[in-house]
Design a protein around this motif. Structure first.
Motif, PDB file in Angstrom:
ATOM      1  N   LYS A 141     -39.112 -62.830  31.510  1.00  0.00           N
ATOM      2  CA  LYS A 141     -38.443 -63.317  30.312  1.00  0.00           C
ATOM      3  C   LYS A 141     -39.107 -62.718  29.074  1.00  0.00           C
ATOM      4  N   LYS A 143     -39.148 -63.335  24.693  1.00  0.00           N
ATOM      5  CA  LYS A 143     -38.754 -64.208  23.586  1.00  0.00           C
ATOM      6  C   LYS A 143     -38.382 -63.344  22.388  1.00  0.00           C
ATOM      7  N   TRP A 149     -35.686 -67.328  24.680  1.00  0.00           N
ATOM      8  CA  TRP A 149     -36.141 -66.700  25.921  1.00  0.00           C
ATOM      9  C   TRP A 149     -34.937 -66.115  26.665  1.00  0.00           C
TER      10      TRP A 149
END
Length: 396
Positions: A141, A143, A149
């Motif tokens: 992931k 951000k 995210w």
């Protein structure tokens, strides 16, 4: 400073896709407004001082400064204070749109490019986040501002010690992609001439020939899907503009073009790695591919994409500590690699090199590759050793 760009496939949610599309729409508006402002300023300067146009005149104060990046970035800051739509998008992201436009404007003069185009909903395909306070990647992931995210397909790990400096979100026909720019504070020495030397001659009969006698066939990337593309593009002609059917058909065509480009790039990387594993030095010709693309065989030349291959080969050579050099292309098909006697110009139908002076016979493209290697060895100051069979090798 060591810099790499890693590409990953994004897996956004429906709400994140909607936010990406909204951001692209605002970037398109900023680009078009800034470009129109620059064009209006230029058109105002074209007005005659002793006559007026019969159609329209640009009325701009004479002391108005050219709207360069700094002027437009300052105006953008003021506009964001009063515009909620602009304020909802990351400020640095919009500034990068203006920076990209500024580079495109400078390329008109520096690289003889045409005027930048206005963007529609399809042409604006990417936006960039120029910096991060901390590492935005955790597992699979990342951000991102506004998006939160976002999952991505982590096809390869980020090397240890590298920092994520920038992230670009790109929209393509097959989905959304993430371009991560990573950086490591280390000085890397450029490769020096060493090891086995390899000359490479490119062409359309064979994709390339090496000075070691290897011939690589030319894969026809575009021809394999040309019939399908022709059929779909013929259908596109009859679709109503701005209709859903036209949009879906355009997307099918874009997916085919993307498949062709990805297949070609994969072939280039695999071939570049194969060549760099065989040698410590690689020499190629300094060819102007723009002139090649204007000839009778321009379609086949563009399909082969030799310019992209040389760029990839140079990058792979640097990564694998292989010395790379471009040498003079003149007379490479006329000089004998064994005795260096200059013969006459060969016809395209002549595929064999026969030297009347020393009797050396080999494939025409292989002989040219050997001449390129000899030129490269002379350029780096290494001796060229010759034997009775006409094979040439470096003294190293």
């Amino acid at each position: 400073m060591l810099n790499f760009t890693y590409e990953y496939k994004l897996i956004p949610t429906k709400s994140q896709i909607a936010e990406i599309e909204r951001t692209l729409g605002i970037c398109k508006s900023v680009w078009n407004y800034a470009l129109a402002e620059r064009k209006d300023w230029v058109n105002f300067r074209k007005c005659l001082v002793n006559a007026c146009s019969l159609e329209k005149e640009y009325i701009i104060p004479a002391d108005t400064k050219f709207p360069n990046y700094h002027v437009q970035a300052k105006a953008l800051t003021k506009a964001r204070a009063n515009n909620s739509e602009l304020k909802s998008v990351n400020a640095q992201l919009l500034q990068q749109v203006l920076r990209t436009l500024d580079r495109a404007w400078e390329d008109i003069r520096k690289r003889n490019f045409g005027f930048p185009r206005f963007k529609n909903a399809v042409r604006m395909r990417s936006f960039i986040f120029p910096q991060f306070k901390s590492n935005p990647v955790k597992g699979n992931k990342i951000k991102l501002p506004q998006l939160g995210w976002v999952k991505f397909r982590k096809s390869r790990e980020i090397p240890e010690g590298f920092q994520v400096k920038q992230a670009r979100v790109v929209r393509r026909a097959t989905g959304y992609y993430l371009m991560l720019s990573i950086q490591l504070d280390v000085n890397v020495v450029n490769p020096i001439p060493h090891g086995h030397a390899l000359g490479i001659d490119i062409g359309l009969d064979k994709y390339l020939a090496t000075s070691d006698g290897e011939l690589i066939n030319r894969p026809k990337f575009f021809n394999s899907l040309h019939r399908k593309l022709k059929l779909l593009q013929r259908r596109l002609r009859n679709k109503q503009k701005r209709s859903n059917n036209r949009f879906r058909l355009n997307r099918r065509i874009a997916k085919i073009h993307e498949k062709i480009a990805a297949t070609r790039k994969d072939f280039h990387f695999k071939l570049a790695h194969k060549l760099c594993e065989q040698a410590g030095m690689i020499f190629v010709e300094d060819i102007d591919f723009k002139s090649w693309a204007k000839g009778m065989l321009r379609k086949h030349t563009l399909d082969a994409s030799f310019g992209q291959f040389f760029q990839i080969l140079q990058y792979v050579a640097w990564k694998t500590d292989t010395y790379f050099l471009e040498v003079d292309k003149n007379y490479t098909s006329q000089i004998c690699p064994n005795c260096e006697t200059k013969g006459g110009k060969k016809l395209l139908s002549e595929r064999t090199h026969n030297c009347p002076a020393c009797g050396y016979t080999t494939n025409r493209d292989v002989a040219a590759a050997q001449v390129i290697r000899n030129k490269g060895l002379v350029a780096v100051g290494q001796p060229v050793n010759q034997n009775a069979c006409g094979d040439v090798s470096s003294g190293g």
